[in-house]
Design a protein around this motif. Sequence first.
Motif, mmCIF file in Angstrom:
data_model
loop_
_atom_site.group_PDB
_atom_site.id
_atom_site.type_symbol
_atom_site.label_atom_id
_atom_site.label_comp_id
_atom_site.label_asym_id
_atom_site.label_seq_id
_atom_site.Cartn_x
_atom_site.Cartn_y
_atom_site.Cartn_z
ATOM 1 N N GLU A 164 0.823 -1.208 0.000
ATOM 2 C CA GLU A 164 0.000 0.000 0.000
ATOM 3 C C GLU A 164 0.860 1.261 0.000
ATOM 4 N N ARG A 165 1.839 1.305 0.856
ATOM 5 C CA ARG A 165 2.657 2.510 1.016
ATOM 6 C C ARG A 165 3.677 2.692 -0.108
ATOM 7 N N ASN A 166 4.380 1.623 -0.463
ATOM 8 C CA ASN A 166 5.503 1.744 -1.387
ATOM 9 C C ASN A 166 5.144 1.489 -2.842
ATOM 10 N N MET A 167 3.997 0.833 -3.077
ATOM 11 C CA MET A 167 3.630 0.459 -4.446
ATOM 12 C C MET A 167 2.265 1.010 -4.835
ATOM 13 N N SER A 168 1.726 1.875 -3.996
ATOM 14 C CA SER A 168 0.421 2.507 -4.242
ATOM 15 C C SER A 168 -0.692 1.485 -4.481
ATOM 16 N N ALA A 169 -0.574 0.322 -3.849
ATOM 17 C CA ALA A 169 -1.598 -0.710 -4.007
ATOM 18 C C ALA A 169 -2.861 -0.312 -3.248
ATOM 19 N N GLU A 170 -4.005 -0.630 -3.845
ATOM 20 C CA GLU A 170 -5.271 -0.495 -3.146
ATOM 21 C C GLU A 170 -5.484 -1.787 -2.373
ATOM 22 N N ILE A 171 -5.600 -1.668 -1.070
ATOM 23 C CA ILE A 171 -5.850 -2.834 -0.231
ATOM 24 C C ILE A 171 -7.337 -2.785 0.122
ATOM 25 N N VAL A 172 -8.122 -3.611 -0.544
ATOM 26 C CA VAL A 172 -9.583 -3.571 -0.400
ATOM 27 C C VAL A 172 -10.140 -4.976 -0.230
ATOM 28 N N PRO A 173 -11.163 -5.126 0.623
ATOM 29 C CA PRO A 173 -11.759 -6.453 0.799
ATOM 30 C C PRO A 173 -12.356 -6.990 -0.496
ATOM 31 N N ALA A 174 -12.442 -8.304 -0.591
ATOM 32 C CA ALA A 174 -12.945 -8.972 -1.788
ATOM 33 C C ALA A 174 -14.334 -8.467 -2.178
ATOM 34 N N ARG A 175 -15.169 -8.187 -1.207
ATOM 35 C CA ARG A 175 -16.534 -7.761 -1.513
ATOM 36 C C ARG A 175 -16.567 -6.429 -2.263
ATOM 37 N N ARG A 176 -15.485 -5.650 -2.187
ATOM 38 C CA ARG A 176 -15.423 -4.366 -2.889
ATOM 39 C C ARG A 176 -14.631 -4.436 -4.197
ATOM 40 N N CYS A 177 -14.122 -5.604 -4.506
ATOM 41 C CA CYS A 177 -13.392 -5.805 -5.761
ATOM 42 C C CYS A 177 -14.367 -6.195 -6.859
ATOM 43 N N LEU A 178 -14.111 -5.726 -8.045
ATOM 44 C CA LEU A 178 -14.880 -6.123 -9.235
ATOM 45 C C LEU A 178 -16.367 -5.836 -9.085
ATOM 46 N N ILE A 179 -16.706 -4.707 -8.473
ATOM 47 C CA ILE A 179 -18.126 -4.339 -8.360
ATOM 48 C C ILE A 179 -18.499 -3.283 -9.361
#
Length: 179
Positions: A164-179
């Motif tokens: 999240e911090r170094n690679m700008s990754a979005e850390i999001v629960p599965a239920r919020r992915c691909l919606i």
Amino acid sequence: MPKIAMIVIDMLNPYQHEDAEQLEQGVEPIVPRLAELIGRAHRRDDVELIYVNDNHGDFAATREDLVSRAMKGRRPDLVEPVAPPDDCAFLPKVRHSAFYGTALEYLLRQMDVGTVLLTGQVTEQCVLYSALDAYVRQFGIMVPPDCVAPIHGDLGRAALRMMERNMSAEIVPARRCLI
């Protein structure tokens, strides 16, 4: 508009290695959510589903070989729900990163993918290294923490913070992915 690719990393595991019991504890809780997310990705036309799995040193192993070995391993209950559909891309790998020594970058560029959704095992190893390689290749990164499995919980949490911090990754629960 660039697509999303859901990448399932190293889930075809026979669980017959030194730290397998520890890893199983991390894998057990993610399997139901991961299976559901795989199903959602597979049904969508705007998401590419790609499996990248360690070939465990067998350079002649096919997808079918790796699935079969995993299903005959100690924990087929952790493999069967997340086994790759026949019509998705499958790449064997030999080291930690899903990009290292594979055609993954080429495949993602051909598919016009802009963001990778990284799932699978091991959070503090293969998922982390794949995230770093995605970042240096300028892909967006999304990681559902409930769809990645650590061996060591503290290192898994630290890896997610690093992504999240170094690679700008979005850390999001599965239920919020691909919606």
